[in-house]
Design a protein around this motif. Structure first.
Motif, PDB file in Angstrom:
ATOM      1  N   LEU A  44       0.848  -1.299   0.010  1.00  0.00           N
ATOM      2  CA  LEU A  44       0.095   0.007  -0.238  1.00  0.00           C
ATOM      3  C   LEU A  44       0.846   1.238   0.136  1.00  0.00           C
ATOM      4  O   LEU A  44       1.915   1.077   0.487  1.00  0.00           O
ATOM      5  CB  LEU A  44      -1.102   0.008   1.021  1.00  0.00           C
ATOM      6  CG  LEU A  44      -1.978  -0.984   1.139  1.00  0.00           C
ATOM      7  CD1 LEU A  44      -2.513  -1.128   2.872  1.00  0.00           C
ATOM      8  CD2 LEU A  44      -3.100  -0.937   0.272  1.00  0.00           C
ATOM      9  N   SER A  45       0.395   2.499  -0.408  1.00  0.00           N
ATOM     10  CA  SER A  45       1.205   3.680  -0.326  1.00  0.00           C
ATOM     11  C   SER A  45       1.270   4.381   0.962  1.00  0.00           C
ATOM     12  O   SER A  45       0.354   3.785   1.889  1.00  0.00           O
ATOM     13  CB  SER A  45       0.441   4.557  -1.331  1.00  0.00           C
ATOM     14  OG  SER A  45      -0.801   5.209  -0.683  1.00  0.00           O
ATOM     15  N   LEU A  49      -1.507   4.351   4.267  1.00  0.00           N
ATOM     16  CA  LEU A  49      -1.139   4.009   5.917  1.00  0.00           C
ATOM     17  C   LEU A  49      -1.433   4.948   6.521  1.00  0.00           C
ATOM     18  O   LEU A  49      -1.952   4.786   7.717  1.00  0.00           O
ATOM     19  CB  LEU A  49       0.298   3.573   5.719  1.00  0.00           C
ATOM     20  CG  LEU A  49       0.740   2.255   5.131  1.00  0.00           C
ATOM     21  CD1 LEU A  49       2.251   2.016   5.097  1.00  0.00           C
ATOM     22  CD2 LEU A  49       0.032   1.134   5.534  1.00  0.00           C
ATOM     23  N   TYR A  50      -0.886   6.302   6.343  1.00  0.00           N
ATOM     24  CA  TYR A  50      -1.137   7.430   7.191  1.00  0.00           C
ATOM     25  C   TYR A  50      -2.504   7.630   7.363  1.00  0.00           C
ATOM     26  O   TYR A  50      -3.086   8.071   8.285  1.00  0.00           O
ATOM     27  CB  TYR A  50      -0.278   8.822   6.853  1.00  0.00           C
ATOM     28  CG  TYR A  50       1.038   8.547   7.178  1.00  0.00           C
ATOM     29  CD1 TYR A  50       1.312   8.673   8.631  1.00  0.00           C
ATOM     30  CD2 TYR A  50       2.114   8.458   6.244  1.00  0.00           C
ATOM     31  CE1 TYR A  50       2.868   8.449   9.067  1.00  0.00           C
ATOM     32  CE2 TYR A  50       3.479   8.212   6.754  1.00  0.00           C
ATOM     33  CZ  TYR A  50       3.697   7.991   7.927  1.00  0.00           C
ATOM     34  OH  TYR A  50       5.106   7.860   8.485  1.00  0.00           O
ATOM     35  N   GLY A  54      -3.000   6.715  10.802  1.00  0.00           N
ATOM     36  CA  GLY A  54      -2.625   7.865  11.454  1.00  0.00           C
ATOM     37  C   GLY A  54      -0.795   8.243  12.025  1.00  0.00           C
ATOM     38  O   GLY A  54      -0.141   8.963  11.066  1.00  0.00           O
ATOM     39  N   SER A  55      -0.472   7.184  12.549  1.00  0.00           N
ATOM     40  CA  SER A  55       1.062   7.289  12.849  1.00  0.00           C
ATOM     41  C   SER A  55       1.615   5.848  13.312  1.00  0.00           C
ATOM     42  O   SER A  55       0.666   4.870  13.563  1.00  0.00           O
ATOM     43  CB  SER A  55       1.160   8.077  14.010  1.00  0.00           C
ATOM     44  OG  SER A  55       0.691   7.727  15.271  1.00  0.00           O
ATOM     45  N   LYS A  56       2.643   5.575  13.213  1.00  0.00           N
ATOM     46  CA  LYS A  56       3.264   4.180  13.514  1.00  0.00           C
ATOM     47  C   LYS A  56       2.968   4.211  15.276  1.00  0.00           C
ATOM     48  O   LYS A  56       2.826   3.168  15.519  1.00  0.00           O
ATOM     49  CB  LYS A  56       4.845   4.510  13.526  1.00  0.00           C
ATOM     50  CG  LYS A  56       5.481   3.141  13.682  1.00  0.00           C
ATOM     51  CD  LYS A  56       6.845   2.896  13.609  1.00  0.00           C
ATOM     52  CE  LYS A  56       7.496   1.832  14.238  1.00  0.00           C
ATOM     53  NZ  LYS A  56       9.060   1.911  14.098  1.00  0.00           N
TER      54      LYS A  56
END
Length: 68
Positions: A44-45, A49-50, A54-56
């Protein structure tokens, strides 16, 4: 659990992200994996993901909550 969380549990893209993150955590990268690595592993791009997690840190918290 909020409506959004329950909706995301049944989303195949969300499952794909969580599965990829779990594989990275279980592999050599451990919790030091990057979002670039996650993008490659999930196919996925990074933008997707973001948008989805949202965040890692948020992703790791969610993994801990949902999968231990």
């Amino acid at each position: 659990m909020s409506y959004q969380d329950s909706e995301l549990e049944h989303n195949p893209v969300e499952a794909r992200i969580l599965d990829a993150a779990q594989r990275l955590l279980d592999g050599e990268a451990g919790c030091g994996f990057s979002m670039d690595q996650l993008a490659a592993e999930s196919q996925l791009s990074r933008a997707t993901l973001y948008r989805r997690v949202g965040s890692k840190d948020a992703l790791l918290q969610r993994l801990a909550r949902e999968r231990g």
